[in-house]
Design a protein around this motif. Structure first.
Motif, mmCIF file in Angstrom:
data_model
loop_
_atom_site.group_PDB
_atom_site.id
_atom_site.type_symbol
_atom_site.label_atom_id
_atom_site.label_comp_id
_atom_site.label_asym_id
_atom_site.label_seq_id
_atom_site.Cartn_x
_atom_site.Cartn_y
_atom_site.Cartn_z
ATOM 1 N N UNK A 70 71.027 123.002 125.492
ATOM 2 C CA UNK A 70 70.396 123.837 126.712
ATOM 3 C C UNK A 70 71.339 124.513 127.379
ATOM 4 N N UNK A 71 72.540 124.062 127.572
ATOM 5 C CA UNK A 71 73.597 124.912 128.368
ATOM 6 C C UNK A 71 73.837 125.814 127.584
ATOM 7 N N UNK A 72 74.165 125.794 126.097
ATOM 8 C CA UNK A 72 74.452 126.688 125.157
ATOM 9 C C UNK A 72 73.289 127.803 124.993
ATOM 10 N N UNK A 73 72.120 127.472 124.904
ATOM 11 C CA UNK A 73 71.052 128.372 124.973
ATOM 12 C C UNK A 73 71.114 129.370 126.263
ATOM 13 N N UNK A 74 71.479 128.364 127.264
ATOM 14 C CA UNK A 74 71.304 129.350 128.657
ATOM 15 C C UNK A 74 72.466 130.403 128.483
ATOM 16 N N UNK A 75 73.651 130.006 127.957
ATOM 17 C CA UNK A 75 74.909 130.812 128.003
ATOM 18 C C UNK A 75 74.440 132.020 127.278
ATOM 19 N N UNK A 76 73.778 132.062 125.864
ATOM 20 C CA UNK A 76 73.567 133.118 125.096
ATOM 21 C C UNK A 76 72.326 133.731 125.713
ATOM 22 N N UNK A 77 71.307 133.303 126.314
ATOM 23 C CA UNK A 77 70.643 133.971 127.069
ATOM 24 C C UNK A 77 70.932 134.930 128.187
ATOM 25 N N UNK A 78 72.059 134.505 129.013
ATOM 26 C CA UNK A 78 72.429 135.256 129.849
ATOM 27 C C UNK A 78 73.358 136.392 129.357
ATOM 28 N N UNK A 79 74.006 136.129 128.341
ATOM 29 C CA UNK A 79 74.864 137.268 127.733
ATOM 30 C C UNK A 79 73.549 138.322 127.231
ATOM 31 N N UNK A 80 72.434 137.772 126.696
ATOM 32 C CA UNK A 80 71.411 138.818 126.047
ATOM 33 C C UNK A 80 70.959 139.630 127.447
ATOM 34 N N UNK A 81 71.061 139.096 128.630
ATOM 35 C CA UNK A 81 70.401 139.717 129.741
ATOM 36 C C UNK A 81 71.580 140.531 130.428
ATOM 37 N N UNK A 82 72.722 140.821 130.023
ATOM 38 C CA UNK A 82 73.740 141.563 130.337
ATOM 39 C C UNK A 82 75.143 141.052 130.847
ATOM 40 N N UNK A 83 75.237 139.689 130.887
ATOM 41 C CA UNK A 83 76.312 138.873 131.253
ATOM 42 C C UNK A 83 77.597 139.198 130.273
ATOM 43 N N UNK A 84 78.578 139.824 130.806
ATOM 44 C CA UNK A 84 79.823 139.867 129.927
ATOM 45 C C UNK A 84 80.329 138.572 129.121
ATOM 46 N N UNK A 85 80.638 138.620 127.971
ATOM 47 C CA UNK A 85 81.476 137.577 127.261
ATOM 48 C C UNK A 85 82.856 137.725 127.861
ATOM 49 N N UNK A 86 83.330 136.825 128.366
ATOM 50 C CA UNK A 86 84.663 136.907 129.187
ATOM 51 C C UNK A 86 85.683 136.082 128.478
ATOM 52 N N UNK A 87 85.108 135.089 127.306
ATOM 53 C CA UNK A 87 86.091 134.312 126.751
ATOM 54 C C UNK A 87 85.294 133.977 125.280
ATOM 55 N N UNK A 88 86.000 134.807 124.329
ATOM 56 C CA UNK A 88 85.189 134.657 122.853
ATOM 57 C C UNK A 88 85.181 133.319 122.473
#
Length: 149
Positions: A70-88
């Motif tokens: 669920x934490x991983x899902x929230x992470x990818x959802x946040x990126x989809x909403x526009x949060x920048x990936x700071x750590x590849x």
């Protein structure tokens, strides 16, 4: 379509409600999968009732404490909403965790991801996290056309 317009559409689509529904859908899928494996091992009836209650609460509230899918899902959802990936590396970790948990059968080294996954909210979010928003431009154009109708 450009990146700015894509993220505007994604922010409209990826509502809190949609993300909660997707998390519940994935938890139901995983729960059914786990129960099937427990039946094969003939230990399904040996699950403590308290564990059953906890799993039901996780499904209901789409929340599970700790570092998990669920934490991983929230992470990818946040990126989809526009949060920048700071750590590849962190982004890769979350995407690979989702793929492994959902699509890697026992005895295989690599996940086998069905084609229709990429059209789901979670699949599109994984694509965006892994390869950038440009990878879903076609899908977003379809969403935009459907909204106009």
């Amino acid at each position: 379509m450009n990146e700015g317009k894509a993220y505007q559409i994604l922010q409209r689509v990826y509502t809190d409600e949609l993300m909660q529904q997707e998390k519940r859908r994935i938890l139901r899928l995983l729960y059914r999968h786990i129960k099937g494996h427990l039946e094969v091992l003939y230990i399904k009836n040996h699950i403590h009732p308290e564990v059953e209650k906890r799993l039901d609460r996780f499904k209901e509230f789409a929340y599970m404490p700790g570092d998990n899918i669920l934490k991983s899902m929230q992470y990818v959802f946040n990126v989809a909403r526009g949060e920048k990936v700071s750590n590849k590396d962190e982004a890769r970790f979350h995407v690979q965790r989702i793929y492994r948990i959902l699509f890697q059968p026992a005895g295989r080294k690599c996940p086998v991801i069905p084609e229709d996954f990429w059209r789901s909210p979670l699949g599109a979010a994984c694509l965006i996290t892994e390869n950038g928003v440009e990878t879903v431009f076609d899908l977003l154009q379809e969403v935009e056309e459907a909204e106009k109708e």
